[in-house]
Design a protein around this motif. Structure first.
Motif, PDB file in Angstrom:
ATOM      1  N   GLY A 121       0.814  -1.206   0.000  1.00 44.48           N
ATOM      2  CA  GLY A 121       0.000   0.000   0.000  1.00 44.48           C
ATOM      3  C   GLY A 121       0.850   1.260   0.000  1.00 44.48           C
ATOM      4  O   GLY A 121       0.651   2.163  -0.822  1.00 44.48           O
ATOM      5  N   SER A 122       1.820   1.291   0.908  1.00 49.87           N
ATOM      6  CA  SER A 122       2.682   2.469   0.978  1.00 49.87           C
ATOM      7  C   SER A 122       3.532   2.592  -0.272  1.00 49.87           C
ATOM      8  O   SER A 122       3.714   3.685  -0.811  1.00 49.87           O
ATOM      9  CB  SER A 122       3.574   2.359   2.214  1.00 49.87           C
ATOM     10  N   LEU A 123       4.054   1.462  -0.723  1.00 48.17           N
ATOM     11  CA  LEU A 123       4.919   1.522  -1.892  1.00 48.17           C
ATOM     12  C   LEU A 123       4.171   2.074  -3.099  1.00 48.17           C
ATOM     13  O   LEU A 123       4.686   2.944  -3.819  1.00 48.17           O
ATOM     14  CB  LEU A 123       5.479   0.127  -2.203  1.00 48.17           C
ATOM     15  N   TYR A 124       2.939   1.591  -3.277  1.00 46.05           N
ATOM     16  CA  TYR A 124       2.190   2.076  -4.432  1.00 46.05           C
ATOM     17  C   TYR A 124       1.650   3.485  -4.191  1.00 46.05           C
ATOM     18  O   TYR A 124       1.261   4.170  -5.140  1.00 46.05           O
ATOM     19  CB  TYR A 124       1.079   1.096  -4.804  1.00 46.05           C
ATOM     20  N   HIS A 125       1.621   3.862  -2.940  1.00 45.45           N
ATOM     21  CA  HIS A 125       1.276   5.256  -2.677  1.00 45.45           C
ATOM     22  C   HIS A 125       2.412   6.182  -3.123  1.00 45.45           C
ATOM     23  O   HIS A 125       2.178   7.194  -3.774  1.00 45.45           O
ATOM     24  CB  HIS A 125       0.993   5.450  -1.179  1.00 45.45           C
ATOM     25  N   PHE A 126       3.648   5.787  -2.791  1.00 49.46           N
ATOM     26  CA  PHE A 126       4.788   6.616  -3.173  1.00 49.46           C
ATOM     27  C   PHE A 126       5.126   6.475  -4.653  1.00 49.46           C
ATOM     28  O   PHE A 126       5.564   7.421  -5.302  1.00 49.46           O
ATOM     29  CB  PHE A 126       6.016   6.233  -2.339  1.00 49.46           C
ATOM     30  N   PHE A 127       4.949   5.274  -5.166  1.00 50.59           N
ATOM     31  CA  PHE A 127       5.330   5.004  -6.559  1.00 50.59           C
ATOM     32  C   PHE A 127       4.149   4.388  -7.300  1.00 50.59           C
ATOM     33  O   PHE A 127       4.092   3.161  -7.476  1.00 50.59           O
ATOM     34  CB  PHE A 127       6.524   4.049  -6.613  1.00 50.59           C
ATOM     35  N   PRO A 128       3.210   5.219  -7.733  1.00 48.66           N
ATOM     36  CA  PRO A 128       2.017   4.684  -8.411  1.00 48.66           C
ATOM     37  C   PRO A 128       2.378   3.855  -9.645  1.00 48.66           C
ATOM     38  O   PRO A 128       1.625   2.978 -10.042  1.00 48.66           O
ATOM     39  CB  PRO A 128       1.254   5.949  -8.805  1.00 48.66           C
ATOM     40  N   GLY A 129       3.518   4.139 -10.227  1.00 51.37           N
ATOM     41  CA  GLY A 129       3.922   3.408 -11.427  1.00 51.37           C
ATOM     42  C   GLY A 129       4.561   2.064 -11.139  1.00 51.37           C
ATOM     43  O   GLY A 129       5.034   1.400 -12.053  1.00 51.37           O
ATOM     44  N   GLY A 130       4.598   1.666  -9.860  1.00 49.22           N
ATOM     45  CA  GLY A 130       5.127   0.354  -9.519  1.00 49.22           C
ATOM     46  C   GLY A 130       6.632   0.261  -9.663  1.00 49.22           C
ATOM     47  O   GLY A 130       7.364   1.242  -9.497  1.00 49.22           O
ATOM     48  N   LYS A 131       7.102  -0.938  -9.958  1.00 50.16           N
ATOM     49  CA  LYS A 131       8.532  -1.199  -9.986  1.00 50.16           C
ATOM     50  C   LYS A 131       9.273  -0.280 -10.949  1.00 50.16           C
ATOM     51  O   LYS A 131      10.368   0.187 -10.646  1.00 50.16           O
ATOM     52  CB  LYS A 131       8.768  -2.658 -10.401  1.00 50.16           C
ATOM     53  N   GLU A 132       8.666  -0.045 -12.084  1.00 50.09           N
ATOM     54  CA  GLU A 132       9.354   0.787 -13.079  1.00 50.09           C
ATOM     55  C   GLU A 132       9.613   2.189 -12.531  1.00 50.09           C
ATOM     56  O   GLU A 132      10.700   2.734 -12.721  1.00 50.09           O
ATOM     57  CB  GLU A 132       8.517   0.858 -14.360  1.00 50.09           C
ATOM     58  N   GLU A 133       8.618   2.732 -11.832  1.00 51.85           N
ATOM     59  CA  GLU A 133       8.825   4.067 -11.269  1.00 51.85           C
ATOM     60  C   GLU A 133       9.867   4.043 -10.151  1.00 51.85           C
ATOM     61  O   GLU A 133      10.657   4.971 -10.003  1.00 51.85           O
ATOM     62  CB  GLU A 133       7.501   4.631 -10.743  1.00 51.85           C
ATOM     63  N   MET A 134       9.858   2.964  -9.374  1.00 54.55           N
ATOM     64  CA  MET A 134      10.881   2.846  -8.331  1.00 54.55           C
ATOM     65  C   MET A 134      12.273   2.836  -8.951  1.00 54.55           C
ATOM     66  O   MET A 134      13.181   3.554  -8.500  1.00 54.55           O
ATOM     67  CB  MET A 134      10.673   1.559  -7.534  1.00 54.55           C
TER      68      MET A 134
END
Lengths: 206, 206
Positions: A41-54
């Motif tokens: 939840g937090s990860l997708y909150h910070f990085f809505p684009g998922g792994k690629e955005e990370m």
DNA sequence: CCGTTCGTGTACCAATCGGTACAAATAGAA
DNA sequence: TTCTATTTGTACCGATTGGTACACGAACGG
């Protein structure tokens, strides 16, 4: 729910280590969650684009670090030779004698290369360009400076591979030191060995 | 059912390409099956140990190729300088100007490194040792020969990274050529005169 | 002609993948 | 307190993972 992480940027170092260790494909959200202490939840909150955005964020942060600490000084310093020495110091501490891997290099070798082609090539291009620039300003001709810059950057990347493969951090230090010496203005009139020869080739190219 | 693949060894080149392209973790059985044209049944018939056994077999085959075509000649040739030149030729064609990746290097960078620590370190150790040996027999002192050998092997690995990152095969060729020149006995006289000199330093080692 | 062995495709397994949905819990403003 | 926006954990999704089981088919020895 408690707020542990204040900023998205605070997660980047931990995420970067996961990408370094497992590569882009191998870095699962489970591993990233464990490393950051955050749920999906937090990860997708910070990085809505998922792994690629990370991965993009991590690459951008790495790029920024190198730009600030190495590329910029190489281009701008009024003492290019000192900037080059500092670059080698930074390289040795950043990559921790080859125990730490270059994420940009790892991505360049894998199949995620195409996805991040622009940041990856930009990073290496600016590195080579900045180093070549410093070498030119320290008195070398443009073409050999560029060749030496490529050789140095490639040598650093290779030193990481070699040190990890041999599990011998010393191999990293030795190789990087050899590269460092090679970038110094006065080549190798060194200590005691070749006393008889160096007289004959002091009239080399600029 | 038709018998397509006669031998298990016939599958290794295709499997090797998959590992090169996607890394150890990223090389799924689906990809390997597609690349070899075999279903899981056949794959597990040839490699009961699964992916790990496939990777081991591929590493062993690569190791054998390098041992035969490069390490052996470097150690045994009565013309070490020629063996070194041949090594560089082989490197340039094998890695296809950096378009093809070194699987051993890729594994060394990833998290599968520990699993294959012995074959990976053995490959690089024998490469460095064999090259250093040839350099010693071509007239260099032991210590600088070893340092140069490490530098060359690292440089080759780094050239692959750089060429792929920049998407510029020329970078591979330039870096490797620079390394090749550096291993030549007489560094930077003119083009062709070095052949007349090598009579004078056969008195070196025994 | 039979029976065994070897090679092969396919169905299936539990586990995990990246990603979505959503409700619970908090913090800050009112 | 009450309301709202922001963080967060968790249940869940379809797809895919490495690996197993097994049955079918060709080859071969008798």
């Amino acid at each position: 729910m408690p707020r542990i992480i204040a900023e998205r940027a605070d997660t980047l170092p931990a995420i970067a280590e996961v990408f370094r260790e497992y590569g882009y494909e191998g870095a699962s959200l489970a591993l990233i969650g464990k490393a950051t202490g955050l749920g999906k939840g937090s990860l997708y909150h910070f990085f809505p684009g998922g792994k690629e955005e990370m991965a993009s964020a991590v690459l951008a942060e790495i790029d920024g670090w190198f730009e600030t600490h190495m590329f910029g000084p190489l281009r701008d310093s009024r003492e290019p030779e000192r900037a080059i020495e500092t670059m080698f110091d930074s390289v040795e501490s950043y990559f921790r004698s080859g125990r730490r891997v270059c994420l940009v290099g790892v991505i360049a070798l894998g199949d995620a290369r195409e996805r991040f082609a622009q940041p990856v090539s930009g990073y290496f291009k600016r590195w080579v360009d900045a180093l070549a620039d410093a070498l030119v300003r320290s008195g070398r001709d443009r073409l050999p400076a560029r060749a030496l810059a490529e050789e140095v950057v490639a040598g650093i990347q290779g030193a990481i591979v070699l040190a990890r493969a041999l599990d011998d951090p010393g191999a990293f230090g030795r190789t990087v030191t050899a590269l460092r010496v090679k970038t110094r203005p006065e080549p190798k009139v060194s200590r005691a060995a070749s006393r008889t020869r160096d007289r004959s080739h002091t009239r080399r190219q600029g």
